[in-house]
Structures are given as structure tokens and as C-alpha cells.
Design a protein around this motif. Structure first.
Motif, PDB file in Angstrom:
ATOM      1  N   THR A 122      -3.681   5.181   0.939  1.00  0.00           N
ATOM      2  CA  THR A 122      -4.071   6.011   2.081  1.00  0.00           C
ATOM      3  C   THR A 122      -3.648   5.103   3.260  1.00  0.00           C
ATOM      4  OG1 THR A 122      -6.013   6.996   1.111  1.00  0.00           O
ATOM      5  CG2 THR A 122      -6.211   7.105   3.108  1.00  0.00           C
ATOM      6  N   ILE A 145     -11.086   9.427   5.907  1.00  0.00           N
ATOM      7  CA  ILE A 145     -11.175  10.368   5.193  1.00  0.00           C
ATOM      8  C   ILE A 145     -12.468  11.318   5.383  1.00  0.00           C
ATOM      9  CG2 ILE A 145     -11.399  11.001   2.476  1.00  0.00           C
ATOM     10  CD1 ILE A 145      -9.095   9.168   1.954  1.00  0.00           C
ATOM     11  N   HIS A 166      -6.104  14.000  -2.454  1.00  0.00           N
ATOM     12  CA  HIS A 166      -5.147  13.019  -2.537  1.00  0.00           C
ATOM     13  C   HIS A 166      -4.410  12.869  -1.163  1.00  0.00           C
ATOM     14  CE1 HIS A 166      -5.493  12.350  -6.860  1.00  0.00           C
ATOM     15  NE2 HIS A 166      -5.551  13.640  -6.951  1.00  0.00           N
ATOM     16  N   LEU A 167      -4.515  11.761  -0.571  1.00  0.00           N
ATOM     17  CA  LEU A 167      -3.676  11.456   0.862  1.00  0.00           C
ATOM     18  C   LEU A 167      -2.938  10.152   0.610  1.00  0.00           C
ATOM     19  CD1 LEU A 167      -3.727  12.330   3.841  1.00  0.00           C
ATOM     20  CD2 LEU A 167      -5.566  10.699   4.126  1.00  0.00           C
ATOM     21  N   TRP A 168      -1.623  10.271   0.651  1.00  0.00           N
ATOM     22  CA  TRP A 168      -0.596   9.168   0.641  1.00  0.00           C
ATOM     23  C   TRP A 168       0.396   9.003   1.733  1.00  0.00           C
ATOM     24  CZ3 TRP A 168      -0.742  13.529  -1.902  1.00  0.00           C
ATOM     25  CH2 TRP A 168       0.681  14.282  -2.165  1.00  0.00           C
ATOM     26  N   GLU A 169       0.991   7.873   1.967  1.00  0.00           N
ATOM     27  CA  GLU A 169       2.160   7.686   3.108  1.00  0.00           C
ATOM     28  C   GLU A 169       3.341   7.993   2.374  1.00  0.00           C
ATOM     29  OE1 GLU A 169       1.350   4.575   6.715  1.00  0.00           O
ATOM     30  OE2 GLU A 169       0.603   3.761   4.520  1.00  0.00           O
ATOM     31  N   THR A 213       2.842  11.248   6.476  1.00  0.00           N
ATOM     32  CA  THR A 213       1.626  11.426   5.502  1.00  0.00           C
ATOM     33  C   THR A 213       1.612  12.598   4.723  1.00  0.00           C
ATOM     34  OG1 THR A 213       0.549   9.802   6.969  1.00  0.00           O
ATOM     35  CG2 THR A 213      -0.639  10.936   5.490  1.00  0.00           C
ATOM     36  N   PHE A 265      -7.414   5.124   8.154  1.00  0.00           N
ATOM     37  CA  PHE A 265      -7.602   6.684   8.191  1.00  0.00           C
ATOM     38  C   PHE A 265      -8.962   6.875   7.542  1.00  0.00           C
ATOM     39  CE2 PHE A 265      -7.044  11.039   7.044  1.00  0.00           C
ATOM     40  CZ  PHE A 265      -6.038  11.463   7.752  1.00  0.00           C
ATOM     41  N   GLU A 267       1.235   4.149  -3.024  1.00  0.00           N
ATOM     42  CA  GLU A 267       0.871   5.703  -2.486  1.00  0.00           C
ATOM     43  C   GLU A 267      -0.445   5.489  -1.882  1.00  0.00           C
ATOM     44  OE1 GLU A 267       1.815   8.362  -5.750  1.00  0.00           O
ATOM     45  OE2 GLU A 267       3.771   8.654  -5.082  1.00  0.00           O
ATOM     46  N   ILE A 274     -12.544  12.509  -4.230  1.00  0.00           N
ATOM     47  CA  ILE A 274     -11.701  11.464  -4.739  1.00  0.00           C
ATOM     48  C   ILE A 274     -11.805  11.623  -6.288  1.00  0.00           C
ATOM     49  CG2 ILE A 274     -10.541   9.449  -4.906  1.00  0.00           C
ATOM     50  CD1 ILE A 274     -10.660  10.898  -1.993  1.00  0.00           C
ATOM     51  N   ARG A 330       0.754  -1.291  -0.072  1.00  0.00           N
ATOM     52  CA  ARG A 330       0.035   0.018  -0.027  1.00  0.00           C
ATOM     53  C   ARG A 330       0.715   1.197  -0.010  1.00  0.00           C
ATOM     54  NH1 ARG A 330      -2.009  -0.633   4.655  1.00  0.00           N
ATOM     55  NH2 ARG A 330      -1.001   0.875   5.755  1.00  0.00           N
ATOM     56  N   LEU A 380      -0.431  15.272   2.036  1.00  0.00           N
ATOM     57  CA  LEU A 380      -2.178  15.493   1.332  1.00  0.00           C
ATOM     58  C   LEU A 380      -1.815  16.814   0.510  1.00  0.00           C
ATOM     59  CD1 LEU A 380      -5.397  15.956   3.246  1.00  0.00           C
ATOM     60  CD2 LEU A 380      -4.399  17.951   2.183  1.00  0.00           C
TER      61      LEU A 380
END
Length: 323
Positions: free
Chosen positions: A229, A235, A255-258, A264, A233, A227, A320, A223, A266
Motif C-alpha cells: 500500500t 485505508i 487490495h490496494l497497491w502501487e 495506484t 495511505f 505490491e 483485508i 514496498r 484497487l
């Protein structure tokens, strides 16, 4: 249309989001020299257990070796990541080199899954076609492994007794020690009672635990590299909190990713009314503080749009968007 970007290092609170793919967060308070010693000891132990397992005919030793191999590699990845993290971001890698740790973890977990599956197969086969096991060699090796496991735990623990993260690494080594004790008990059963079936039983149990760990951690590594979430989490909760701001009309194109286990990022479009344009900088700072304090998002890119404007607007107003 106005864009505001800010990139700040994550605070200590963000460490709570680490899920243990590697030990880098847990070993933050450990010196490099002690970390190297722990790596060397565990790698040597792995080699010794493999040799002893093949010589004695014990697949339980081989499964314990696989367990130690995983921990030694996790320590090695943590050390390499620590060295790589010293390199600054550049034009080729604008986010820096954090993902190198995830690549190493993915390779380690993949190898571990292959070895774990093989050992489960080998252990089950031994139930139907038992082989002679040299219990004495198995016992001596298990004792050596126990000494190294406890020594590694103390080596890491003594660096920062007040740290919860190092304490977590300490208990991980205790699990390794318990695995070695299980092998030692199995060796005793073989020596005293001739119960050779105990060896494949321990093998299946340890290998099953290894595969369970892979099952838990491999999706996280995948994951992160995709990229995705962060796990669990919320949202919708984030969207509601941002929209609760008095001057925010809408949030979309989110867009939200680690970036890694601890950071993290955003990016999102925020819609405000044109008469609030003079407050844009204040709104931006307020939203960034909300994201950092309530959602531990220290890196955020916010793009502003005006609700009553007709030009330069985003055509996809879904939270999204599609790509």
C-alpha cells in the motif's frame, strides 16, 4: 455476482504522489536530447572524479563521485523508463512495463548503499591513519564538478521554467553543486593550512547524506515491488468514505497497491441490496469517481455482491483478507 473493471490513465493530480525514487516524473517536460546530454555529462564527471580521487588520494572526491553516480543513474533510469513506457501492455505484461523503473531504482540504491558504507569506513579509517592528499587536483576536480552540476541544472531548468516538477529536479542538482563546493572548500583547507583531516570529514558527511537518501528511498522501492500500500495511505478513511454511500452495505476483500510512483490500483468487493441491482452501474461509476477524485486511484476493479443473497457470496468478509 457482478464484476466491473475500468483502467484509465492517471491524471496530473496523481503526480503529487511521486516520492523521488527516480526522476521520471520530475523530467516529464524535458526533451530526450537534453536528458541524454545531462546523463552523459554526469557519467563522465563520475569517471573523472573517481580517477582524480584515486590519483590525489582524496576520498571526499570519491564520495562526491558516488553522489553524482546516483544522480546520473537516476537520470538514466528515467530515460530508459521513458523509452520502455512506449511499449504497450500485452498478454505477458498486462499492466505494461512500469515496474522496470523500480527494478532499476532498486539496483541503483543497492549499489549506492554498498559504496556509501565503504566510503564511510574509508573516511573513518583516514582519521586514524591520515594519508597525503593532493589539494590542487582535488580543487580543480571540484571546480569541474561544480561547472557540470550547474550546467546540468540549467540544462533541465530551461526546458520548463513554469513546472514545479522540473524545479524540483533543478534544486536536486543544486544540492549536487553544494556538495562540490564542500569538496572545494576542503581542498582549500588542505592547500592553505595542511588540514588533511578535512578530506575524511567531508567524506563522512557526504557519504552519510547518501546513506540517508538510500534509507529513505530503499523501503519505498521494496514496498512497491512487493505490491504494498502507498506510504501514509489511510485505508480506514477510504473504507468509511465508500461505506458512507447510501447504497453500499459493506466493503471487504480489499487490495490496494502501487503500480509505480504515479499509479495506484484497487480491487474490492462491494455489498448492496438486491433491490438496488438496477442501480449497480450508477453505483459503480459513483464509487470510481470518489476513488479517483478523493484518493487518486484511477484503476479500480469493483466486484458486487448482494446482501440478501445466499449463493455466490464471498466467504471471507474481512476488509483485508488472508491468502
Amino acid at each position: 455476482m457482478t464484476q466491473a473493471t475500468e483502467h484509465e490513465p492517471a491524471g496530473e493530480d496523481h503526480a503529487g504522489h511521486s516520492h523521488g525514487l527516480t526522476h521520471s516524473d520530475s523530467l516529464r517536460g524535458v526533451s530526450s536530447s537534453r536528458l541524454i546530454w545531462a546523463i552523459v555529462l554526469n557519467q563522465l564527471l563520475t569517471v573523472g572524479q573517481v580517477v582524480a580521487g584515486i590519483y590525489s588520494g582524496s576520498v571526499a572526491l570519491l564520495s562526491d563521485a558516488a553522489h553524482n553516480f546516483n544522480d546520473a543513474n537516476a537520470l538514466l533510469i528515467a530515460y530508459i523508463a521513458r523509452r520502455i513506457s512506449l511499449k504497450q501492455a500485452n498478454e505477458r505484461f498486462t499492466f505494461g512495463y512500469r515496474r522496470a523503473e523500480m527494478i532499476g531504482a532498486l539496483i541503483n540504491l543497492t549499489l549506492l548503499a554498498i559504496v556509501g558504507l565503504y566510503l564511510v569506513y574509508e573516511g573513518i579509517s583516514r582519521f586514524f591513519e591520515p594519508e597525503h592528499v593532493m589539494g590542487s587536483v582535488m580543487a580543480y576536480t571540484a571546480i569541474l564538478a561544480l561547472v557540470v552540476d550547474v550546467g546540468s541544472a540549467l540544462l533541465l531548468w530551461s526546458m520548463s521554467k513554469g513546472s514545479l516538477n522540473v524545479r524540483a529536479a533543478f534544486f536536486h542538482n543544486i544540492v549536487d553543486a553544494l556538495s562540490s563546493i564542500a569538496v572545494l572548500v576542503g581542498a582549500a583547507a588542505i592547500i592553505w593550512f595542511g588540514w588533511n583531516w578535512v578530506d575524511p570529514l567531508i567524506t563522512v558527511l557526504i557519504s552519510g547524506y547518501i546513506l540517508w537518501e538510500v534509507y529513505k528511498m530503499l523501503p519505498q522501492a521494496m514496498r512497491m515491488l512487493m505490491e504494498g500500500t502507498p506510504a501514509d495511505f489511510d485505508i480506514p478513511a477510504l473504507v468509511e468514505r465508500v461505506k458512507a454511500h447510501a447504497d453500499i452495505e459493506e466493503i471487504h476483500h480489499l487490495h490496494l497497491w502501487e503500480l509505480d510512483e504515479e499509479h495506484t490500483a484497487l480491487e474490492a468487493h462491494l455489498v448492496i441490496r438486491k433491490q438496488h441491482a438496477e442501480k449497480m452501474e450508477t453505483i459503480k461509476q459513483q464509487i470510481k469517481e470518489l476513488l479517483a477524485h478523493e484518493f487518486q486511484i484511477e484503476h479500480s476493479t469493483l466486484e458486487f455482491e448482494f446482501a440478501d443473497a445466499t449463493e455466490n457470496q464471498c466467504h471471507d468478509t474481512r476488509v483485508i483478507p488472508e491468502h
